[in-house]
Design a protein around this motif. Structure first.
Motif, PDB file in Angstrom:
ATOM      1  N   ALA A   1     -72.765  22.033  13.733  1.00  0.00           N
ATOM      2  CA  ALA A   1     -72.000  22.702  12.803  1.00  0.00           C
ATOM      3  C   ALA A   1     -72.954  23.598  11.900  1.00  0.00           C
ATOM      4  N   PHE A   2     -73.995  23.180  11.581  1.00  0.00           N
ATOM      5  CA  PHE A   2     -74.877  23.859  10.473  1.00  0.00           C
ATOM      6  C   PHE A   2     -75.783  25.022  11.383  1.00  0.00           C
ATOM      7  N   GLY A   3     -75.530  24.991  12.643  1.00  0.00           N
ATOM      8  CA  GLY A   3     -76.358  26.068  13.314  1.00  0.00           C
ATOM      9  C   GLY A   3     -77.941  25.667  13.362  1.00  0.00           C
TER      10      GLY A   3
ATOM     11  N   ASP B   1     -72.410  16.989   3.289  1.00  0.00           N
ATOM     12  CA  ASP B   1     -72.394  17.259   4.805  1.00  0.00           C
ATOM     13  C   ASP B   1     -71.103  17.249   5.485  1.00  0.00           C
ATOM     14  N   THR B   2     -70.203  17.976   4.901  1.00  0.00           N
ATOM     15  CA  THR B   2     -68.921  18.304   5.554  1.00  0.00           C
ATOM     16  C   THR B   2     -69.300  19.170   6.804  1.00  0.00           C
ATOM     17  N   ALA B   3     -68.714  18.574   8.094  1.00  0.00           N
ATOM     18  CA  ALA B   3     -69.250  19.335   9.235  1.00  0.00           C
ATOM     19  C   ALA B   3     -67.997  19.189  10.280  1.00  0.00           C
ATOM     20  N   VAL B   4     -67.744  20.377  10.937  1.00  0.00           N
ATOM     21  CA  VAL B   4     -66.815  20.164  12.001  1.00  0.00           C
ATOM     22  C   VAL B   4     -67.409  20.974  13.031  1.00  0.00           C
ATOM     23  N   ASN B   5     -67.586  20.263  14.343  1.00  0.00           N
ATOM     24  CA  ASN B   5     -67.755  20.905  15.637  1.00  0.00           C
ATOM     25  C   ASN B   5     -67.525  22.413  15.694  1.00  0.00           C
TER      26      ASN B   5
ATOM     27  N   GLN C   1     -63.450  24.111  14.912  1.00  0.00           N
ATOM     28  CA  GLN C   1     -62.911  24.398  13.728  1.00  0.00           C
ATOM     29  C   GLN C   1     -61.725  25.153  13.558  1.00  0.00           C
ATOM     30  N   HIS C   2     -61.067  25.326  12.348  1.00  0.00           N
ATOM     31  CA  HIS C   2     -59.802  26.065  12.128  1.00  0.00           C
ATOM     32  C   HIS C   2     -58.763  25.504  12.786  1.00  0.00           C
ATOM     33  N   GLN C   3     -58.912  23.866  12.507  1.00  0.00           N
ATOM     34  CA  GLN C   3     -57.626  23.250  13.130  1.00  0.00           C
ATOM     35  C   GLN C   3     -57.465  21.992  12.152  1.00  0.00           C
ATOM     36  N   ALA C   4     -57.778  22.694  10.904  1.00  0.00           N
ATOM     37  CA  ALA C   4     -57.516  21.705   9.609  1.00  0.00           C
ATOM     38  C   ALA C   4     -58.042  20.291   9.647  1.00  0.00           C
ATOM     39  N   ILE C   5     -59.072  20.122  10.697  1.00  0.00           N
ATOM     40  CA  ILE C   5     -59.911  18.828  10.565  1.00  0.00           C
ATOM     41  C   ILE C   5     -60.618  18.767   9.239  1.00  0.00           C
ATOM     42  N   GLY C   6     -61.542  19.911   8.890  1.00  0.00           N
ATOM     43  CA  GLY C   6     -62.295  19.943   7.693  1.00  0.00           C
ATOM     44  C   GLY C   6     -61.419  19.664   6.428  1.00  0.00           C
ATOM     45  N   THR C   7     -60.387  20.211   6.249  1.00  0.00           N
ATOM     46  CA  THR C   7     -59.261  19.767   5.300  1.00  0.00           C
ATOM     47  C   THR C   7     -58.823  18.262   5.275  1.00  0.00           C
ATOM     48  N   ALA C   8     -58.553  17.734   6.486  1.00  0.00           N
ATOM     49  CA  ALA C   8     -58.271  16.294   6.505  1.00  0.00           C
ATOM     50  C   ALA C   8     -59.398  15.354   6.194  1.00  0.00           C
TER      51      ALA C   8
ATOM     52  N   HIS D   1     -69.293  31.766   0.882  1.00  0.00           N
ATOM     53  CA  HIS D   1     -68.278  32.317   1.879  1.00  0.00           C
ATOM     54  C   HIS D   1     -67.348  31.016   1.931  1.00  0.00           C
ATOM     55  N   LEU D   2     -67.813  29.836   1.560  1.00  0.00           N
ATOM     56  CA  LEU D   2     -66.821  28.526   1.922  1.00  0.00           C
ATOM     57  C   LEU D   2     -66.070  28.440   0.381  1.00  0.00           C
ATOM     58  N   ALA D   3     -65.926  29.415  -0.409  1.00  0.00           N
ATOM     59  CA  ALA D   3     -65.129  29.289  -1.639  1.00  0.00           C
ATOM     60  C   ALA D   3     -63.527  29.242  -1.257  1.00  0.00           C
TER      61      ALA D   3
ATOM     62  N   PHE E   1     -62.421  27.883   1.607  1.00  0.00           N
ATOM     63  CA  PHE E   1     -62.177  26.359   2.081  1.00  0.00           C
ATOM     64  C   PHE E   1     -62.153  25.370   0.802  1.00  0.00           C
ATOM     65  N   TYR E   2     -63.187  25.359  -0.203  1.00  0.00           N
ATOM     66  CA  TYR E   2     -63.027  24.187  -1.196  1.00  0.00           C
ATOM     67  C   TYR E   2     -62.311  24.682  -2.243  1.00  0.00           C
ATOM     68  N   LEU E   3     -62.092  25.667  -2.643  1.00  0.00           N
ATOM     69  CA  LEU E   3     -61.404  26.067  -3.697  1.00  0.00           C
ATOM     70  C   LEU E   3     -59.753  26.019  -3.574  1.00  0.00           C
TER      71      LEU E   3
HETATM   72  C1  LIG Z   1     -66.582  24.284   6.476  1.00  0.00           C
HETATM   73  C2  LIG Z   1     -65.919  23.352   7.644  1.00  0.00           C
HETATM   74  C3  LIG Z   1     -66.446  21.902   7.340  1.00  0.00           C
HETATM   75  C4  LIG Z   1     -64.586  23.636   7.792  1.00  0.00           C
HETATM   76  O1  LIG Z   1     -63.824  22.897   8.822  1.00  0.00           O
HETATM   77  P1  LIG Z   1     -62.667  23.509   9.414  1.00  0.00           P
HETATM   78  O2  LIG Z   1     -62.132  22.240  10.124  1.00  0.00           O
HETATM   79  O3  LIG Z   1     -62.887  24.588  10.197  1.00  0.00           O
HETATM   80  O4  LIG Z   1     -61.530  23.575   8.212  1.00  0.00           O
HETATM   81  P2  LIG Z   1     -60.054  23.673   8.160  1.00  0.00           P
HETATM   82  O5  LIG Z   1     -59.813  24.244   9.564  1.00  0.00           O
HETATM   83  O6  LIG Z   1     -59.549  22.705   7.588  1.00  0.00           O
HETATM   84  O7  LIG Z   1     -59.996  25.252   7.228  1.00  0.00           O
HETATM   85  C5  LIG Z   1     -58.853  25.426   6.387  1.00  0.00           C
HETATM   86  C6  LIG Z   1     -59.095  26.962   5.653  1.00  0.00           C
HETATM   87  O8  LIG Z   1     -60.235  26.877   4.854  1.00  0.00           O
HETATM   88  C7  LIG Z   1     -60.851  28.300   5.205  1.00  0.00           C
HETATM   89  N1  LIG Z   1     -62.236  27.945   5.768  1.00  0.00           N
HETATM   90  C8  LIG Z   1     -62.340  27.162   6.774  1.00  0.00           C
HETATM   91  N2  LIG Z   1     -63.663  27.333   7.260  1.00  0.00           N
HETATM   92  C9  LIG Z   1     -64.107  28.509   6.630  1.00  0.00           C
HETATM   93  C10 LIG Z   1     -65.447  29.359   6.682  1.00  0.00           C
HETATM   94  N3  LIG Z   1     -66.469  28.831   7.409  1.00  0.00           N
HETATM   95  N4  LIG Z   1     -65.294  30.407   5.975  1.00  0.00           N
HETATM   96  C11 LIG Z   1     -64.396  30.725   5.289  1.00  0.00           C
HETATM   97  N5  LIG Z   1     -63.253  30.119   4.913  1.00  0.00           N
HETATM   98  C12 LIG Z   1     -63.030  28.863   5.768  1.00  0.00           C
HETATM   99  C13 LIG Z   1     -59.821  28.953   5.798  1.00  0.00           C
HETATM  100  O9  LIG Z   1     -58.912  29.743   4.953  1.00  0.00           O
HETATM  101  C14 LIG Z   1     -58.976  27.807   6.685  1.00  0.00           C
HETATM  102  O10 LIG Z   1     -57.722  28.302   7.110  1.00  0.00           O
HETATM  103  P3  LIG Z   1     -57.740  29.070   8.505  1.00  0.00           P
HETATM  104  O11 LIG Z   1     -58.122  28.110   9.850  1.00  0.00           O
HETATM  105  O12 LIG Z   1     -56.368  29.317   8.626  1.00  0.00           O
HETATM  106  O13 LIG Z   1     -58.770  30.367   8.330  1.00  0.00           O
HETATM  107  C15 LIG Z   1     -66.511  24.093   8.913  1.00  0.00           C
HETATM  108  O14 LIG Z   1     -66.458  25.568   9.032  1.00  0.00           O
HETATM  109  C16 LIG Z   1     -68.066  23.709   9.161  1.00  0.00           C
HETATM  110  O15 LIG Z   1     -68.394  22.650   9.623  1.00  0.00           O
HETATM  111  N6  LIG Z   1     -68.871  24.813   8.749  1.00  0.00           N
HETATM  112  C17 LIG Z   1     -70.468  24.440   8.955  1.00  0.00           C
HETATM  113  C18 LIG Z   1     -70.930  23.482   8.182  1.00  0.00           C
HETATM  114  C19 LIG Z   1     -70.842  23.786   6.564  1.00  0.00           C
HETATM  115  O16 LIG Z   1     -71.426  24.870   6.138  1.00  0.00           O
HETATM  116  N7  LIG Z   1     -70.385  22.766   6.013  1.00  0.00           N
HETATM  117  C20 LIG Z   1     -70.058  22.885   4.625  1.00  0.00           C
HETATM  118  C21 LIG Z   1     -71.276  22.064   3.847  1.00  0.00           C
HETATM  119  S1  LIG Z   1     -71.013  22.098   1.928  1.00  0.00           S
END
Ligand SMILES: CC(C)(COP(=O)(O)OP(=O)(O)OC[C@H]1O[C@@H](n2cnc3c(N)ncnc32)[C@H](O)[C@@H]1OP(=O)(O)O)[C@@H](O)C(=O)NCCC(=O)NCCS
Length: 134
Positions: free
Chosen positions: A23-25, A73-77, A81-88, A112-114, A116-118
Motif C-alpha cells: 500500500a505504501f509502495g 497505518d490506514t492501508a488498502v491493497n 482501492q477505490h472500492q470504499a474499503i478504506g472508508t469502511a 493528496h489524501l485530504a 479521503f480524510y476530510l
Molecule cells: C488512502 C487509502 C487507504 C484509501 O483507501 P480506499 O479503499 O481506496 O478508499 P475509498 O475507496 O474508501 O475512497 C473513498 C474516496 O476517498 C478519496 N480517495 C481515496 N483514496 C484517495 C487517494 N489516494 N487520493 C485522493 N483521494 C482519495 C476519493 O474521493 C475516493 O472516492 P473514489 O473512489 O470515488 O475516487 C488507500 O489509497 C491507501 O492505502 N493508500 C496508500 C497508503 C496511505 O497513504 N495511507 C494513508 C496513511 S495516512
C-alpha cells in the motif's frame, strides 16, 4: 466474495507487513515488523478488511488511555482501492474510538489524501505539528 471487517483479528506479522509495504509502495521482501506485539501493547483497536482469508486492508487506533486517540497505518491493497474499503475501515475505527469513550480522534496525512480524510471520512482540518527524528 464480499469484503468483511474484523476487529482485533489475530495478526500475522508477515501478512500485515506485506500489505503495508504494497500500500505504501515500500520494497517487498523486508523482514516482517512485530505488528502483533505492538498492537497488543499500544493499540485501542485494529481492524482488518478481508477478502476470504486474504488481508486487503488495515487500520489501527493508538490512544492515551483517555480522551485522545490517533488513527494510524490506514492501508488498502492497491488492487482493492477505490472500492470504499478504506472508508469502511476508518468508519469502524471511528466508531470503536467513540465507543471506548475517546473524545478526540486525530489523524495526519499527506496533502493528496485530504479528499479521503476530510470529505469522505468526516475529519475536520486543524493545525497540527510534527517532528521527524532522522
Ligand atoms: C488512502 C487509502 C487507504 C484509501 O483507501 P480506499 O479503499 O481506496 O478508499 P475509498 O475507496 O474508501 O475512497 C473513498 C474516496 O476517498 C478519496 N480517495 C481515496 N483514496 C484517495 C487517494 N489516494 N487520493 C485522493 N483521494 C482519495 C476519493 O474521493 C475516493 O472516492 P473514489 O473512489 O470515488 O475516487 C488507500 O489509497 C491507501 O492505502 N493508500 C496508500 C497508503 C496511505 O497513504 N495511507 C494513508 C496513511 S495516512
Amino acid at each position: 466474495m464480499p469484503i468483511s471487517l474484523r476487529s482485533r483479528f489475530a495478526v500475522d506479522d508477515a501478512q500485515v507487513s506485506a500489505l503495508h509495504a504494497r500500500a505504501f509502495g515500500h520494497p517487498a521482501g523486508a523482514p516482517a515488523e512485530p505488528w502483533s506485539q505492538r498492537l497488543e501493547r499500544h493499540a485501542l483497536t485494529w481492524i482488518g478488511a478481508f477478502d476470504g482469508e486474504r488481508l486487503v486492508g488495515f487500520v489501527q487506533v493508538c490512544w492515551d488511555g483517555g480522551a485522545h486517540a490517533f488513527l494510524l497505518d490506514t492501508a488498502v491493497n492497491p488492487d482493492n482501492q477505490h472500492q470504499a474499503i478504506g472508508t469502511a475501515l476508518v468508519k469502524a475505527a471511528t466508531d470503536e474510538a467513540e465507543a471506548a469513550g475517546c473524545e478526540w480522534l486525530h489523524v495526519d496525512f499527506e496533502p493528496h489524501l485530504a479528499p479521503f480524510y476530510l470529505k469522505t471520512c468526516g475529519f475536520r482540518p486543524t493545525p497540527a505539528g510534527l517532528i521527524h527524528f532522522s
